[in-house]
Scaffold this active site. Structure first.
Site, PDB file in Angstrom:
ATOM      1  N   ASN A   1       3.192 109.243  44.207  1.00  0.00           N
ATOM      2  CA  ASN A   1       4.203 108.189  44.643  1.00  0.00           C
ATOM      3  C   ASN A   1       5.453 108.614  44.695  1.00  0.00           C
ATOM      4  OD1 ASN A   1       2.022 105.656  44.228  1.00  0.00           O
ATOM      5  ND2 ASN A   1       1.799 107.081  42.359  1.00  0.00           N
ATOM      6  N   GLU A   2       5.849 108.997  45.876  1.00  0.00           N
ATOM      7  CA  GLU A   2       7.059 109.467  46.220  1.00  0.00           C
ATOM      8  C   GLU A   2       8.151 108.177  46.282  1.00  0.00           C
ATOM      9  OE1 GLU A   2       7.715 112.280  46.366  1.00  0.00           O
ATOM     10  OE2 GLU A   2       6.220 113.448  47.677  1.00  0.00           O
ATOM     11  N   PRO A   3       9.554 108.505  46.217  1.00  0.00           N
ATOM     12  CA  PRO A   3      10.530 107.370  46.281  1.00  0.00           C
ATOM     13  C   PRO A   3      10.113 106.346  47.324  1.00  0.00           C
ATOM     14  CG  PRO A   3      11.627 109.320  45.885  1.00  0.00           C
ATOM     15  CD  PRO A   3       9.998 109.660  46.125  1.00  0.00           C
TER      16      PRO A   3
END
Ligand code: GLP
Length: 633
Positions: free
Chosen positions: A161-163
């Site tokens: 879950n990237e930025p």
């Protein structure tokens, strides 16, 4: 919101425990898992574990395997769901999370294969959405996740879950961030090979787990960890959403904890015992915060920044300013091996013996010049006997194209001899090599030779010549893979033998607070064990250990015990020495922050330390290399 355990933790919104080291943390976390597994087993129920990959959980998995083997912990009633998987990789790919989990954990336990679940990275793009839903359905049907294990990426991601990932995000296909792909580049033998997409449980999915245990090791995680724990939750830092979970707990080592307020600015969160070290840190911080040189700090600057009690104890302000200024001033020396015949009462290094034996320990070829190329040159110029010991060959870091070019050169030059046969073999093997396949021993040998050549050329530029170079090629590296190195007796024995032979007065080393699975950290651990083994030997009574850092690791001025300044010309010489490590040039087309090449980072790093010294009101230099003193063992 979690209630802090103590005043010092008042800014922490997630319960965070700092352990002595990663192994100690894993013992605690594995203990919690084992207790739950046993309790459920006794009640005839299953446990559902959410598992993670990356280097972080490897030690935890080793401990679980140990509990299984030595303490009869059974996994027959354990059901697992992994967080994520690269999209587009077959299960058999060496870097697939499926393979990682089997090699690192499942193959060593009695867990039934049907209890193991990972997102399927091979489903065609059009079917991903349905597959993600079905995956969530499966763990819901299993009763939901009891305990979720997490690592944290340097972008603050959990799972993948990237930025930008929302608090409510679910299991889905995501595009990987440039930094995440760069971090994975070594495993994939080049950034271009790193998949662009992955399937990951969402933040919302993760938050449904009843208990969440996040692990983090090494200085590389310090900033992002502190932000996740102390700052307002934001989708710019997905791990910060764990703040809202009552069952979330972080288990970290001291290096990963180092940016928490209670560690780096304890005076902001309670009363502190003002040791000379903390006083220096606080005054430097104050000077940087109010943007004034140390000698211009006023009483009110102190009192407005939580440091009134320091003044009460050690003030008035001007006297304290002068004391700290002098301490900082005395870290600066152009004589890293000590200044002969000078009064050394306040110098970082002792004057005698005037000509010292020095061992520079470099985890891989190039760490030496990157971290202390300028100082190395000084030591040689000032007549010390400098040996550079390369702990590993660094051959895993050489791209195939470089090896192919070297093999071709040999074939062209060497005629019909053995060398040509060897080079032709390498050439054939390189051609036959499929994507992501590991290197044959011959390819690794040639790559190692290449790096030796680069190291020699680089050091020649620093004035260090052949007899003083040692290529130790330690087996932990030759037989290992990135993130999975394990040092043993032969590694420690080789380093101890070298130390006994040279009997150094000074050792320069690095990797002390790096991620424990990194080459630098394993090399440092080997050095420590070798030092422990030589304890009590006569030469040890007159031996100091200095720590240097790579250009990717910042220095707070108050940590610096020795600052070696350079002229503009010397900085250029250092950069030229780094150029010789040609195989280490960045292979990525993505230019991050304009500073992609190691030499650029080193230049900026050394200039930045000089700027910081200048801002404190000290002399203005072009560049500085900095060192910490490792406590005497
Ligand atoms: C990858 C994984 C994450 C992991 C992160 C950190 O992105 N998908 O689950 O936490 O890497 O990796 P490492 O533990 O190697 O630092």
């Amino acid at each position: 919101m979690n209630r802090p355990d103590s005043e010092a933790q008042q800014r922490e919104r997630i319960r965070t425990t700092i352990h002595a080291d990663a192994d100690a943390a894993c013992a605690v976390v594995a203990g919690e898992l084992a207790a739950l597994i046993r309790e459920r087993q006794a009640a005839g129920r299953t446990v559902v574990l959410g598992l993670a990959t990356g280097s972080t959980p490897v030690r935890l998995y080793r401990e679980l395997i140990r509990l299984h083997r030595e303490e009869k912990l059974s996994f027959r009633h354990v059901v697992t769901f992994n967080l994520d998987e690269y999209h587009g990789l077959p299960r058999t790919h060496p870097e697939s999370y499926w393979r990682f989990m089997h090699e690192q954990l499942f193959d060593h336990l009695d867990i039934p294969p049907e209890n193991i679940h990972l997102p399927d990275g091979t489903v065609p793009r059009a079917e991903v959405f349905g597959a993600c839903r079905a995956y969530e359905e499966k763990f819901r049907a299993a009763g939901g996740i009891d305990v979720q294990i997490l690592g944290i990426g340097r972008t603050g991601h959990i799972g993948f879950n990237e930025p930008g990932s929302g608090r409510d995000s679910r299991t889905r296909l995501v595009t990987l961030d440039a930094l995440t792909r760069r971090d994975a580049a070594r495993d994939f033998l080049g950034e271009t090979n790193v998949p662009r997409h992955a399937i990951t449980m969402g933040v919302g999915t993760i938050l449904e787990a009843r208990r969440i245990l996040l692990l983090a090791w090494g200085e590389g995680k310090a900033r992002v960890l502190a932000d996740a724990v102390e700052k307002t939750p934001t989708d710019a830092l997905p791990a910060s959403f764990l703040q809202g979970h009552p069952g979330a707990a972080f288990h970290v080592d001291p290096a990963a904890a180092s940016a928490l307020t209670r560690q780096c600015h304890p005076w902001l969160v309670g009363t502190v015992a003002w040791t000379p070290g903390i006083a220096r840190r606080a005054v430097v911080w104050l000077s940087q915060t109010v943007r004034k040189p140390v000698l211009k700090l006023l009483e009110e600057d102190y009192s407005e920044h939580g440091m009134a009690d320091l003044l009460t104890e050690q003030g008035p302000a001007y006297g304290l300013n002068i004391r700290i200024f002098n301490e900082l001033q005395r870290t600066i020396t152009g004589w890293p091996g000590g200044k002969p015949d000078a009064d050394d009462t306040h110098r970082p290094e002792r004057a005698m013996p005037a000509r010292k034996r020095v061992v520079v320990v470099s985890p891989e070829p190039s760490d030496d010049v990157l971290g202390m190329g300028g100082t190395l040159r000084r030591l040689v110029d000032q007549g010390h006997e400098v040996t550079v010991a390369y702990i590993t060959s660094g051959n895993l870091g050489v791209p195939d194209e470089e090896a192919a070019m070297a093999a071709d050169l040999v074939v062209e030059l060497a005629g019909a001899g053995e060398e040509t046969k060897f080079a032709q073999t390498v050439r054939r093997q390189l051609e036959a090599k499929t994507a992501f396949e590991g290197d044959t021993p011959e390819i690794r040998r040639l790559k190692g030779v290449l790096r030796r050549g680069e190291a020699r050329a680089s050091l020649q530029a620093c004035g260090v010549t052949a007899p003083h170079l040692r290529f130790l090629d330690l087996p932990f590296y030759e037989q290992g893979r990135y993130r999975q190195f394990r040092a043993g007796e032969r590694d420690v024995g080789t380093v101890a033998t070298l130390l006994r032979e040279v009997q150094p007065h000074q050792i320069f080393a690095t990797g002390h607070s790096a991620d424990p699975s990194s080459v630098a950290a394993v090399s440092f651990a080997v050095l420590r064990q070798a030092l422990a083994r030589t304890n009590g030997e006569a030469w040890r009574g007159d031996c100091r250990v200095w720590l240097y850092r790579g250009p990717d690791r910042d220095w707070a001025p108050a940590e610096i015990a020795m600052a070696v300044p350079f002229s503009p010309h010397e900085l250029t010489q250092k950069i030229q020495a780094i150029y010789h490590h040609k195989s280490q040039r960045s292979q990525s087309p993505v230019v991050a922050a304009g500073l992609h090449e190691a030499w650029q980072q080193a230049e900026q790093h050394n200039r930045a330390i000089a700027v910081r010294y200048d801002q404190l009101g000290l002399a203005e230099y072009e560049a500085i290399e900095a060192f910490e003193r490792f406590p005497d063992l």
